[in-house]
Design an enzyme around this catalytic site. Structure first.
Site, PDB file in Angstrom:
ATOM      1  N   SER A   1       0.683  -1.111  -0.019  1.00  0.00           N
ATOM      2  CA  SER A   1       0.028   0.079   0.122  1.00  0.00           C
ATOM      3  C   SER A   1       0.838   1.251   0.047  1.00  0.00           C
ATOM      4  O   SER A   1       1.566   1.599  -1.094  1.00  0.00           O
ATOM      5  CB  SER A   1      -1.027   0.093   1.363  1.00  0.00           C
TER       6      SER A   1
ATOM      7  N   ASP B   1      -2.391   6.331  -4.213  1.00  0.00           N
ATOM      8  CA  ASP B   1      -0.996   5.728  -3.713  1.00  0.00           C
ATOM      9  C   ASP B   1      -0.494   4.569  -4.494  1.00  0.00           C
ATOM     10  O   ASP B   1      -1.210   4.231  -5.416  1.00  0.00           O
ATOM     11  CB  ASP B   1      -1.414   5.126  -2.213  1.00  0.00           C
TER      12      ASP B   1
ATOM     13  N   ASP C   1      -0.903   1.124  -4.725  1.00  0.00           N
ATOM     14  CA  ASP C   1      -1.618   0.111  -5.404  1.00  0.00           C
ATOM     15  C   ASP C   1      -3.160   0.792  -5.710  1.00  0.00           C
ATOM     16  O   ASP C   1      -4.070   0.175  -6.050  1.00  0.00           O
ATOM     17  CB  ASP C   1      -2.019  -0.929  -4.450  1.00  0.00           C
TER      18      ASP C   1
ATOM     19  N   ASP D   1      -5.714   2.313  -4.380  1.00  0.00           N
ATOM     20  CA  ASP D   1      -6.915   2.350  -3.333  1.00  0.00           C
ATOM     21  C   ASP D   1      -7.160   3.511  -2.542  1.00  0.00           C
ATOM     22  O   ASP D   1      -8.241   3.744  -2.192  1.00  0.00           O
ATOM     23  CB  ASP D   1      -6.869   0.947  -2.561  1.00  0.00           C
TER      24      ASP D   1
END
Length: 548
Positions: free
Chosen positions: A143, A290, A292, A294
């Site tokens: 993340s 960010d 990834d 999400d």
């Protein structure tokens, strides 16, 4: 028999590959490093695995990934879920390697794998799990953590992150395997490439959520060297954004994150290049996703300068905008978390929307959407958000979705721009209508092998001997989220202190990082008063945590 740190080290030196042995040889005479890497195992929970890259049982590496995957495979076969898994990965160091390790291990265990041919966002993985009818999904990502981290996030067949029960069952299976145990001599499963049409369908679902075009909007976007560029650029340009500028230094995938040591849109330093480009081009909006894709952060112009919104502010703005501009269903419902702003209640009540709180973590919001679906009430869902920059306004995925949120932010900004308003002017209107809520998140690091023990020891101390007051204000109520019968929520290691003036302090260990998180919240008549109260609470909690 459990091996001690040195015995474990010697086993890895003997059985690891040449790269592993070379890395471990360099720390042979470093007792502290040996303890860090081998005195414990990397924790597996509802967020899967997350840790620092490197060799050892308490690090992210191919052997830890292989062992976790064997546990996941055993769990899926015993549970009777579909014998296939969707896999995706982000731009981080070794993400592709770990994705291939995951796919190969699942195949060796007799499971089919659907692998995205290139890095794709977490919400695209959630979509693929559901669309392809898989028994699980794996996203290789850490993340928004620094570059030295990577992770392994597991999704259930519903496209949600796994539940506490599933995580416990998978962990039990993982513990039955050794790190270097040979893979089973079975007929291998099949490896498929996820077709382009699956991603195209995901993007079509995203575009279907907007109610108006985005023409006239000037936008700067940064994927923070992560996965967001392809999907976010496609949907925003198809939706009508005519001036779309990408921060060039952060455009291409790069797991070293050279311009932002912490690639988190909550961090002002990660947004600095985007803010500068916004000022140079006099854009309406800065959007940052960010690694990834999400989470998403947003900045807009306010009296000539660009300011970042907090996750709470954006959640309230979006909730108000959706309720104001959409045709709401009968008995509409929205979700947020126990640590998110109290202001959301006031907005939801104004529009006749039921607001329901969940534990911290978007998986709990996804779980609630799934329960609505099971009860034939999916149409009631209008919005979900958490203060840590996670948002969702549709049900085709079951996790926070920065592609969906980026579209929604731009639609909202274009709508108000047509009225001659900036988003900060709209925020001022909301504060005038509902009151001034000031919030702040404080994080306290507990690194090292003993960090977890220190955090849990602190929580037990606060639970058994809670303070009588905080910042000179008496505590009128303590909510312990381990007491299921009182909260109506699953047990969680969270304490909430409700102050006499209506303020609130919530403390919990992070589920993904070696940090203690403290959420401060007050409601005041004026902004300076709120900022002063938050400063007083922060100082008090800093002393309480660091001196305990």
């Amino acid at each position: 028999m459990k091996l001690n740190s040195w015995e474990c080290y010697l086993q890895w030196m003997k059985l690891g590959n040449a790269e592993t042995r070379a890395e471990l040889e360099s720390i042979r005479d470093n007792p502290k490093e040996l303890k860090e890497r081998f005195s414990s195992e990397l924790s597996f929970g509802t967020g899967g695995l997350r840790g620092i890259l490197g060799a050892g049982t308490n690090r992210m590496n191919r052997y830890v990934v292989r062992r976790a995957t064997r546990g996941l495979a055993a769990y899926l076969l015993k549970a009777g879920f579909p014998r296939s898994v969707a896999v995706s990965y982000d731009s981080r160091i070794h993400s592709r390697l770990f994705a291939e390790e995951t796919a190969g291990t699942l195949n060796a265990c007799g499971l089919d794998v659907w692998l995205y041919p290139r890095l794709e966002p977490t919400p695209a993985l959630s979509w693929a799990v559901r669309r392809l009818g898989c028994g699980a999904g794996v996203m290789i990502t850490a993340s928004h953590n620094p570059a030295i981290y990577n992770g392994y996030k597991v999704y259930g067949p519903d496209g949600c992150q796994i539940t506490d029960k599933a995580a416990a069952d998978i962990l039990e299976e993982i513990r039955s395997f050794e790190y270097f145990a040979p893979l089973p001599p079975r007929e291998e499963g099949k490896l498929y490439q996820i077709p382009e049409k699956i991603l195209d369908e995901f993007l079509a679902q995203e575009l279907a959520q907007i109610a108006r075009g985005l023409r006239g909007l000037k936008l700067v976007y940064t994927p923070l060297n992560g996965t967001g560029l392809e999907c976010v650029k496609q949907v925003l340009q198809k939706a009508g954004v005519e001036e779309f500028t990408v921060v060039p230094e952060q455009e291409r995938p790069d797991g070293t994150f050279p311009t932002c040591p912490i690639p988190n849109p909550e961090e002002p330093k990660a947004m600095a290049l985007g803010l500068k480009l916004c000022k140079d081009r006099q854009s309406d909006l800065l959007i940052a996703t960010d690694p990834d894709c999400d989470r998403v952060g947003v900045a807009a112009k306010d009296s000539g300068r660009y300011k970042l919104f907090t996750g709470n502010q954006m959640g309230v703005l979006l909730l108000d905008y959706i309720c104001k501009t959409r045709s709401l269903p009968k008995c509409p419902i929205a979700f947020t978390t126990i640590v998110s702003t109290e202001m959301a209640y006031a907005v939801a009540e104004h529009y006749g929307v039921e607001l329901k709180r969940t534990l911290t973590g978007f998986k709990y919001i996804g779980e609630q959407i799934g329960l609505l679906e099971q009860n034939g009430e999916l149409g009631r869902f209008v919005f979900g958000f958490e203060e840590s920059y996670g948002y969702l306004s549709a049900s085709h995925v079951r996790d926070k979705d920065a592609v969906n949120a980026s579209l929604l932010f731009c639609e909202m900004a274009a709508y108000y721009k047509e009225q001659g308003k900036t988003l900060w002017q709209v925020w001022d209107e909301l504060e005038n209508a509902y009151g001034i809520y000031t919030e702040k998140l404080c994080s306290f690091a507990f690194p090292g092998a003993d960090g977890l023990c220190q955090m849990y020891g602190l929580m037990n101390h606060l639970r058994n001997e809670p303070p009588k007051q905080i910042a000179a204000l008496p505590i009128r109520q303590v909510t312990d989220y381990k007491e299921v019968e009182k909260t109506g929520l699953p047990a969680s290691d969270v304490l909430a202190f409700h102050l006499e003036d209506g303020g609130r302090v919530i403390i919990r260990p992070s589920g993904t990082e070696p940090k203690m998180k403290v959420y401060l919240s007050v409601k005041t008549a004026a902004k300076p008063e709120g900022e002063q109260r938050i400063t007083e609470l922060e100082c008090e909690m800093r002393n309480l945590i660091l001196l305990s």
